[in-house]
Design a protein around this motif. Sequence first.
Motif, PDB file in Angstrom:
ATOM      1  N   ALA A   4       7.266  14.418  38.853  1.00  0.00           N
ATOM      2  CA  ALA A   4       8.875  14.488  38.389  1.00  0.00           C
ATOM      3  C   ALA A   4       8.981  13.544  37.033  1.00  0.00           C
ATOM      4  CB  ALA A   4       9.562  14.282  39.525  1.00  0.00           C
ATOM      5  N   LEU A   5       8.591  12.460  37.310  1.00  0.00           N
ATOM      6  CA  LEU A   5       8.964  11.436  36.344  1.00  0.00           C
ATOM      7  C   LEU A   5       8.111  11.621  35.077  1.00  0.00           C
ATOM      8  CD1 LEU A   5       9.412   8.204  38.321  1.00  0.00           C
ATOM      9  CD2 LEU A   5      11.045   9.435  37.353  1.00  0.00           C
ATOM     10  N   SER A   6       6.897  12.158  35.349  1.00  0.00           N
ATOM     11  CA  SER A   6       6.051  12.187  33.940  1.00  0.00           C
ATOM     12  C   SER A   6       6.508  13.661  33.405  1.00  0.00           C
ATOM     13  CB  SER A   6       4.513  12.206  34.391  1.00  0.00           C
ATOM     14  OG  SER A   6       4.167  13.679  35.253  1.00  0.00           O
ATOM     15  N   SER A   7       7.170  14.490  34.181  1.00  0.00           N
ATOM     16  CA  SER A   7       7.503  15.655  33.401  1.00  0.00           C
ATOM     17  C   SER A   7       8.747  15.493  32.442  1.00  0.00           C
ATOM     18  CB  SER A   7       8.051  16.828  34.316  1.00  0.00           C
ATOM     19  OG  SER A   7       9.030  16.376  35.175  1.00  0.00           O
ATOM     20  N   TYR A   8       9.728  14.483  33.042  1.00  0.00           N
ATOM     21  CA  TYR A   8      10.936  14.142  32.235  1.00  0.00           C
ATOM     22  C   TYR A   8      10.281  13.289  30.934  1.00  0.00           C
ATOM     23  CZ  TYR A   8      13.857  15.096  36.113  1.00  0.00           C
ATOM     24  OH  TYR A   8      14.509  15.800  37.262  1.00  0.00           O
ATOM     25  N   ALA A   9       9.227  12.577  30.992  1.00  0.00           N
ATOM     26  CA  ALA A   9       8.775  11.750  29.807  1.00  0.00           C
ATOM     27  C   ALA A   9       7.825  12.416  29.128  1.00  0.00           C
ATOM     28  CB  ALA A   9       8.004  10.508  30.521  1.00  0.00           C
ATOM     29  N   ASP A  10       7.554  13.690  29.421  1.00  0.00           N
ATOM     30  CA  ASP A  10       6.600  14.445  28.436  1.00  0.00           C
ATOM     31  C   ASP A  10       5.155  13.652  28.450  1.00  0.00           C
ATOM     32  OD1 ASP A  10       7.846  16.692  28.249  1.00  0.00           O
ATOM     33  OD2 ASP A  10       8.850  16.005  26.463  1.00  0.00           O
ATOM     34  N   SER A  11       4.841  13.099  29.579  1.00  0.00           N
ATOM     35  CA  SER A  11       3.648  12.359  29.468  1.00  0.00           C
ATOM     36  C   SER A  11       2.406  13.119  29.828  1.00  0.00           C
ATOM     37  CB  SER A  11       3.700  11.101  30.594  1.00  0.00           C
ATOM     38  OG  SER A  11       2.544  10.344  30.636  1.00  0.00           O
ATOM     39  N   TRP A  12       1.129  12.489  29.434  1.00  0.00           N
ATOM     40  CA  TRP A  12      -0.133  13.258  29.969  1.00  0.00           C
ATOM     41  C   TRP A  12      -0.405  12.998  31.464  1.00  0.00           C
ATOM     42  CZ3 TRP A  12      -3.820  10.155  32.181  1.00  0.00           C
ATOM     43  CH2 TRP A  12      -3.556   8.604  32.237  1.00  0.00           C
ATOM     44  N   LEU A  13       0.333  12.233  32.102  1.00  0.00           N
ATOM     45  CA  LEU A  13       0.163  12.091  33.637  1.00  0.00           C
ATOM     46  C   LEU A  13       0.441  13.143  34.538  1.00  0.00           C
ATOM     47  CD1 LEU A  13       0.930   8.159  34.217  1.00  0.00           C
ATOM     48  CD2 LEU A  13      -1.287   9.370  34.642  1.00  0.00           C
ATOM     49  N   MET A  14       1.265  14.143  33.885  1.00  0.00           N
ATOM     50  CA  MET A  14       1.749  15.147  34.703  1.00  0.00           C
ATOM     51  C   MET A  14       0.779  16.094  35.256  1.00  0.00           C
ATOM     52  SD  MET A  14       4.621  18.094  33.827  1.00  0.00           S
ATOM     53  CE  MET A  14       4.721  19.517  34.255  1.00  0.00           C
TER      54      MET A  14
END
Length: 156
Positions: A36-46
Amino acid sequence: MPTARRRRRLPDEVRTAVVRAVLCLAFTLVGIVVAALSSYADSWLMTPALMAMGLGVFGTMWCLLEILISRQVAAQRVRAPNSASPMGGSRTPAGPSQYRQPSQAQSQPRSPTPSQPRPRAPQPQPPYGQPPQRPGTPPPHPGGGPGPRQAGATTR
């Protein structure tokens, strides 16, 4: 004030299954939060977080199934024929007993019913070195040789 009822301790295999299930659930929840947090940050960890979440859901279901199975195995072990309390966790019969009392069973001789096979008489064993004779076959040749056909005889 009612007396507090003491809970029995769970068997070891059930407790280890519960601990495994809690760890899998915690792993799954961490994967959900990271996804959820990586989807908000548009991160590669998603992507790895979603894969970890999927594995965590599968592992949690597996562990819950393991808890159910290990509880059933432990309950059967408690009710086993050689345990100290054979029917400790079972229910009492609802209606009158359909079985005879032990005093009646000892006083009346038991005759075999048509559905029960009669016990067979022991069959005599053949001497050592001879194969057992099947029912309905003729007895072996008394000479001890190969039988009616002699060794070396040819048939045409």
